[in-house]
Design a protein around this motif. Sequence first.
Motif, short mmCIF file in Angstrom:
data_model
loop_
_atom_site.label_atom_id
_atom_site.label_comp_id
_atom_site.label_asym_id
_atom_site.label_seq_id
_atom_site.Cartn_x
_atom_site.Cartn_y
_atom_site.Cartn_z
N UNK A 1 0.83 -1.21 0.00
CA UNK A 1 0.00 0.00 0.00
C UNK A 1 0.86 1.26 0.00
N UNK A 2 1.91 1.29 0.83
CA UNK A 2 2.78 2.47 0.92
C UNK A 2 3.47 2.73 -0.41
N UNK A 3 3.94 1.66 -1.07
CA UNK A 3 4.63 1.81 -2.36
C UNK A 3 3.66 2.29 -3.43
N UNK A 4 2.46 1.74 -3.45
CA UNK A 4 1.47 2.17 -4.43
C UNK A 4 1.10 3.64 -4.23
N UNK A 5 0.96 4.03 -2.97
CA UNK A 5 0.59 5.41 -2.69
C UNK A 5 1.70 6.38 -3.08
N UNK A 6 2.95 5.93 -3.00
CA UNK A 6 4.08 6.81 -3.33
C UNK A 6 4.24 7.00 -4.83
N UNK A 7 3.64 6.14 -5.63
CA UNK A 7 3.62 6.33 -7.07
C UNK A 7 4.76 5.67 -7.82
N UNK A 8 4.90 5.99 -9.11
CA UNK A 8 5.89 5.35 -9.98
C UNK A 8 7.31 5.49 -9.45
N UNK A 9 8.06 4.39 -9.52
CA UNK A 9 9.46 4.40 -9.11
C UNK A 9 9.67 4.19 -7.63
N UNK A 10 8.60 4.12 -6.84
CA UNK A 10 8.75 3.95 -5.40
C UNK A 10 9.07 2.50 -5.05
N UNK A 11 9.91 2.30 -4.05
CA UNK A 11 10.28 0.96 -3.58
C UNK A 11 10.37 0.96 -2.06
N UNK A 12 10.15 -0.20 -1.47
CA UNK A 12 10.39 -0.33 -0.03
C UNK A 12 11.89 -0.18 0.22
N UNK A 13 12.25 0.41 1.35
CA UNK A 13 13.66 0.67 1.60
C UNK A 13 13.96 0.61 3.09
N UNK A 14 15.24 0.76 3.43
CA UNK A 14 15.67 0.83 4.81
C UNK A 14 15.28 -0.39 5.62
N UNK A 15 14.94 -0.17 6.88
CA UNK A 15 14.60 -1.27 7.77
C UNK A 15 13.39 -2.06 7.27
N UNK A 16 12.48 -1.38 6.57
CA UNK A 16 11.29 -2.07 6.04
C UNK A 16 11.70 -3.10 5.00
N UNK A 17 12.54 -2.71 4.06
CA UNK A 17 13.00 -3.65 3.03
C UNK A 17 13.85 -4.76 3.64
#
Length: 250
Positions: free
Chosen positions: A1-17
Amino acid sequence: MAVLAAGPGAVLAGATAATEAGVRGLRREPLHVLVPAARRAARTVRRRLPIDMAAVIVHRTSVLPDAHLQLARPTRTTTARALVDAAGWARDVDEAQSTLAAGCQQRRVTPEEIRAVVDALPRTPRRQLIRETVADIAGGAEALSEIDFLRLCRRYGLPRPELQHRRKDAAGRARWLDAYWRKWGVHVEVDGSHHMDVRHWAADMARQNDVWASGDRILRFPAWLVRARPDEVAATLHRALTAAGWRPPR
């Protein structure tokens, strides 16, 4: 959901990834998302997320090569890139170092993979700290307490010990010493909270007796003391090493 909301080119990162990649023990919230530097996604993300969803932090980067991306659902950065970013975004130095140590200790990434990411990110936060921490991990430090111990040795001009030194006890079983100065026969154990468990305590005593029986000097410090009162620990180490024949450089 967070990635979709952030739009094109967004990816999970940091501690989440890194958590998605299987690294245990990292903070699960807030969620971290990385977007290209040219985008301004932070405001629109907040409007698109459900009100009961965990907080999302949107970071921007101008360096995100394909080699730093892991194909998954949703797309995320590789474990090495995730840990470097997580260390840079951590609340403090201890969290940054423990994040890197967790990924390497759990065999989710190698120090060499982290170094390659750092080389590609000349402006990453805490770059020098990450380099030093990875060097300590590559040298044998597998826990934050051992990283703190190496930092203490550098700060007070003490020789660098071998970490996780392997030796055999009287019965031929492999034993691992936290820190060992082979030349002077000085052995140090840095005890975390798990050493308070009665089973660990008995095993530690047996290992300590075996080392003492062979003629080495052995010192033990709780991990909190190494961090909170380094002067006291360094003074004790200095006395032990000097008594064993070490002479500080002039």
